[in-house]
Design an enzyme around this catalytic site. Sequence first.
Site, short mmCIF file in Angstrom:
data_model
loop_
_atom_site.label_atom_id
_atom_site.label_comp_id
_atom_site.label_asym_id
_atom_site.label_seq_id
_atom_site.Cartn_x
_atom_site.Cartn_y
_atom_site.Cartn_z
N ASP A 83 0.86 -1.18 0.00
CA ASP A 83 0.00 0.00 0.00
C ASP A 83 0.90 1.23 0.00
OD1 ASP A 83 -1.74 2.08 0.48
OD2 ASP A 83 -2.61 1.23 2.30
N SER A 96 -1.22 14.29 -14.73
CA SER A 96 -2.40 14.18 -15.60
C SER A 96 -2.60 15.51 -16.31
CB SER A 96 -3.63 13.84 -14.76
OG SER A 96 -4.83 14.00 -15.48
N TYR A 133 -9.30 15.44 -7.52
CA TYR A 133 -8.32 14.67 -8.29
C TYR A 133 -7.32 15.61 -8.94
CZ TYR A 133 -6.44 11.77 -12.08
OH TYR A 133 -5.60 11.12 -12.94
N LYS A 175 -3.08 16.08 -8.65
CA LYS A 175 -2.17 16.03 -9.79
C LYS A 175 -1.38 17.33 -9.96
CE LYS A 175 -2.96 11.77 -10.71
NZ LYS A 175 -1.91 10.78 -10.45
#
Length: 256
Positions: free
Chosen positions: A60, A139, A152, A156
Site C-alpha cells: 500500500d 495528468s 483529483y 495532480k
Amino acid sequence: MEKRVALVTGAARGIGRAIALRLARDGFDVAINDLNKDSLNHVSKEIENLGRSSFSIPADISDRSQVFSMVEQVVQQYGQLDVLVANAGIVQVKPILEITEQDLEKIFRINVFGTLYCMQAAAEQMKKQKRGKILNASSTSGKRGVEFLGHYAATKFSVIGLTQTAAKELAPYGITVNAYCPGVVGTDMWEEIDRKMSEYLDVPIGDSLKKRIEGIPLGRVERPEDVANFVSYLASADSNYMTGQAVVIDGGIVFS
C-alpha cells in the site's frame, strides 16, 4: 548489456502494466507493485516471457513504512534501483460542493502522500548510486481543472509541484525527476469517470467519454501504450538532460 532495474507502482493493469512491459522490452529488470497479488503475478509472468526478470511486491503506497520496505526489497533482489515510476493512483468524481473530508483524506493519501513516499524511498537509494530517474504520474488534470474532478486535479497539480521541487533538490546527486501527464486513456479509470459523470449530468453511460474523445485533435482515445512509449523515453539515457518537467501526452487536448 549493463543491468538496469526499474520499479513501477500501480502495475497490475492499465497504464502501469503497459509501462512495466515496455521497460522490460527496453531491457530493464522490472519490479512491480500493486495491491492485487494475483494480477501482479500475471504481469510478472508477462515480463519474464519477454526475457527479463520480474519481482512483484504487493504493498500500500499510502503507508510510508510499506513503501520504504518495498524499495529495500528491490535493492536486496537486484542490488540497485535505476528508475522509479510512481504510477499508482486513484480517481474520485464529485462536484466541488460535495467533496468530503474523507474524500480528500483518501485521494491525497494515495496520489500525493504515496507519490512523495515513493520519491523519498527511491531517492535514498539513488543518492548512494549517484544516479537515478524518478518519473511521477500526473495528468492533464494537473495542468487545468476539469469539472467533477476538482480534488483529483488538486492531487495532480500537487504531483507537479513535488516533481519540480525534487528535481532541483536531487540534481546534485545525479537524479532527474520528471512527470508524465496523460489525457483520456482507455482504461477502467476513465470508464469509472464516465459512469459517475453520467449520473451527475443525467446522460447515458458512454456519452461523457464519447464527447471527451471527440475533443481530442488526434481523433482517438489514448492507449496505455501511448503513455508507456513516452515513459520509455524518460527512463532512457536520451532524457538525461531533462529534469523538472511535467509533459502532457494527450493527443492535443490541452492546447486545443
